[in-house]
Every structure is written in structure tokens, then in C-alpha cells.
Enzyme design. Structure first.
Site, PDB file in Angstrom:
ATOM      1  N   SER A  80       7.950   6.617   2.862  1.00 35.28           N
ATOM      2  CA  SER A  80       6.719   7.231   3.358  1.00 35.28           C
ATOM      3  C   SER A  80       6.387   6.809   4.781  1.00 35.28           C
ATOM      4  CB  SER A  80       5.550   6.888   2.433  1.00 35.28           C
ATOM      5  OG  SER A  80       5.423   5.481   2.293  1.00 35.28           O
ATOM      6  N   ASP A 242      -5.995   5.132   2.839  1.00 33.75           N
ATOM      7  CA  ASP A 242      -5.542   4.578   1.558  1.00 33.75           C
ATOM      8  C   ASP A 242      -5.332   3.063   1.614  1.00 33.75           C
ATOM      9  OD1 ASP A 242      -3.154   4.216   2.908  1.00 33.75           O
ATOM     10  OD2 ASP A 242      -1.964   5.494   1.602  1.00 33.75           O
ATOM     11  N   HIS A 245      -0.828   2.776   3.936  1.00 38.27           N
ATOM     12  CA  HIS A 245       0.028   3.346   4.967  1.00 38.27           C
ATOM     13  C   HIS A 245      -0.636   3.235   6.340  1.00 38.27           C
ATOM     14  CE1 HIS A 245       1.451   5.283   1.241  1.00 38.27           C
ATOM     15  NE2 HIS A 245       2.629   5.225   1.826  1.00 38.27           N
TER      16      HIS A 245
END
Length: 341
Positions: A80, A242, A245
Site C-alpha cells: 500500500s 487512518d 499510511h
């Protein structure tokens, strides 16, 4: 030695063996108990980290088409952090940052294909490489390792998958730059004692990744020790909503740290490094994880460590400067910079 002495020595050896066995058993039990606790903490951390609301934006296409000529093929592989989860605009993703920076530095178009997958571990790299080779890329950038730490994946297997990926890409004539495992211990939802162990695991994996990548002809950049303290000091700016990240600014800082090595891999390394040493590869790998922004590359039978003067400079490589508000304004960004397709 008399028979009595021999018997006494044998008794001492047996006693020592029993003590060693007890200690080993206690250590194994404590390790198992700690592992159970840590895995529960990891599961709890994943529960408090919000689920992905949407996939990261795609920035695939041609950057710098205005320069004309054949585009340089760039592929982005990994997890990610390589895909750019946490940002909302294609130009804020790592792939777009690298493509824009390379295009403007070389004054040449760059065609980007983002093949990184959110949630991927190193075991997913073979499939990403399969897809990448279809595009015959000239440059591959890999960001991987975080999920191997948080999921307690086997480090040896993770390193082997990464080494195999670099070997296959290099065999196809592709330059490879790897940003080694980030400092997972800096992530806020991860609490002690998992945070301390995660930091140790991150550094161990980063060092092992460095050895594997350089042996296969790639280059690495240590980003864990650089971004960890920076992200801990200012999590609101560095992390996305979040808390796991990076934000747009976080990705821009990581890309800026890697850009000198990316350009060096492409043969555009005109600035003199501020520090350069040659060591054995294991020594270089260990030193790199302790020094922020350190590049490791092959130098015959040795490994070369380099620190570049770009570290700490304004992030104007990508047509943007990091502001004081936490945003990364797209100064100079025009639609001509990016053509989808």
C-alpha cells in the site's frame, strides 16, 4: 584424572545440562507467551486502523509528454505504501511523484504503470513482476516489507521473494531501486511492547532486504530510521486519516529521500555525495538501517554506502514544495504533466 574425578566431572556436566534445559524451556515458554501477546496486540492494532474506504487513486499514464521522444518505462511494485493508499489525488501517489521527478530531471517522458497491491506481502512480488515484465520497463521502484512485519511473516521467505524479484527484473535489463522496510514501530495504533519489537523486526528485515537486493544488482535506500522519528514527531502531518499510511506530505518526503538513488540508477548522478564509504555487504546493510537516507549499491566484491546532499532540501523535484500546513501544493503542476493511457 582419577575415576572419582571423572565421576565428579560427569555429575557437574549432567547438572549443567539440566540447568541449561530448564533455562531453554523457560526461554521458549516466555517467547511463546510473548509471541501470543504480541500477535493479540497486532490484531488489536489492525482493528483500530480503519478499513480502506476506497482503493488508492491510479496515476498510470505518461508524464512529461511535452518533452517528446520515447517514454521511459517505470513500474511501481510493492504494498500500500507503493500504491499510495491514504491520498486522494493521483499526483500525490509515489508513482506520480517519481514519474514527475524523473521526467523533469531527464526532460523526457515517463510512462508509469503502478502494479503495487494494497495489503501485499513480499510473497506477492512474483505476480507483480510477471505483470511488470510485460511492459518491458527500464526502471522499477519497490516499496515492501511493512506487512511482512505486522503479519509476522517468515523473514527469510520475505527476503527471498524480494531477491528473486530484483534478479528477474535485472535479468530483463531493468534498473531496480528498493526502499527498505519502514519503521513500523512509529505507527501510533501499535502500542508497547509490540511497538518496540516491531521496530526491531523492521530494522532486521531492512538489513536483510539490503543484502538480498544489492547481491542481485539493485540499489537500496534506508527510509526506516529517517521517517520513523519524523513521523513520530508530527503524526498529524505525516500520516493520513487512518493513522497508518502516510499523508501526501509523508509520501513526498519519502520520495524525496529516494530520488537521488533513482537518478543515480539511471546514470544521472552528477552531485558529489556528502559521505561515501565502502564496506562488506553485511556491514553496509547494518550501517544503512542506522543512518537515514543511506543508499547501498554494489562495488565489485564490496558494497558502497552513500549519503546525498538532497537530504533535507525543499521538495521541488516534483514541482511542489512542502508547506507548513501539511499540504503538498502542486506548484507548477499542469495537465500536460500527466496524460492518462
Amino acid at each position: 584424572m582419577t575415576a572419582a574425578d571423572s565421576a565428579d566431572a560427569w555429575r557437574r556436566l549432567k547438572a549443567a545440562g539440566r540447568i541449561t534445559g530448564v533455562l531453554a524451556g523457560m526461554t521458549a515458554g516466555a517467547t511463546a507467551l510473548s509471541a501470543g501477546l504480541l500477535m493479540r496486540q497486532a490484531a488489536e492494532a489492525r482493528r483500530v486502523i480503519p478499513l480502506a474506504e476506497a482503493p488508492p487513486p491510479r496515476g498510470d499514464g505518461v508524464y512529461g509528454a511535452k518533452f517528446g521522444g520515447k517514454p521511459l518505462g517505470l513500474v511501481i511494485l510493492g504494498d500500500s505504501s507503493a500504491a499510495g493508499y491514504g491520498v486522494h489525488r493521483p499526483r500525490e501517489t509515489p508513482g506520480a511523484l517519481f514519474a514527475t521527478g524523473v521526467s523533469r530531471r531527464l526532460r523526457r517522458p515517463v510512462r508509469l504503470h503502478r502494479l503495487a497491491v494494497v495489503g501485499s506481502m513480499s510473497s506477492g512480488l512474483p505476480y507483480q513482476v510477471d505483470a511488470a515484465l510485460e511492459y518491458e520497463p527500464e526502471l522499477a521502484i519497490i516499496l515492501i516489507g511493512g506487512n511482512d512485519v505486522t503479519h509476522a511473516a517468515a523473514r527469510a521467505a520475505a527476503v527471498r521473494h524480494l531477491g528473486d524479484a530484483v534478479r528477474r527484473l535485472r535479468a530483463a535489463g531493468c534498473k531496480v531501486v528498493v526502499g527498505t522496510c519502514p519503521d513500523i514501530g512509529a505507527i501510533q495504533p501499535i502500542k508497547p511492547p509490540l511497538r518496540w519489537l516491531a521496530r526491531r523486526w523492521s530494522r532486521q528485515l531492512a538489513a536483510a532486504q539490503t543484502v538480498a537486493v544489492v547481491r542481485e544488482g539493485g540499489r537500496t535506500v534506508s527510509i526506516g530510521n529517517l521517517l520513523g522519528p519524523m513521523f513520530e514527531a508530527d503524526p498529524v502531518r505525516m500520516y493520513s486519516s487512518d493513522r497508518f499510511h502516510p499523508s501526501a506530505e509523508g509520501y513526498a518526503r519519502a520520495a524525496a529521500v529516494m530520488m537521488p538513488t533513482v537518478m543515480a540508477a539511471l546514470g544521472e548522478d552528477e552531485r558529489t555525495a556528502v559521505a561515501e564509504t565502502v564496506r562488506t555487504l553485511p556491514e553496509a546493510a547494518d550501517a544503512a538501517v542506522r543512518a537515514p537516507g543511506t543508499e547501498v549499491s554494489q562495488a565489485g566484491r564490496w558494497a558502497k554506502l552513500r549519503r546525498h546532499p538532497w537530504f533535507g532540501e525543499s521538495r521541488h523535484w516534483f514541482g511542489s514544495r512542502v508547506g507548513t500546513t501539511g499540504a503538498v501544493p502542486a506548484v507548477g503542476y499542469t495537465p500536460e504533466d500527466h496524460q492518462v493511457g
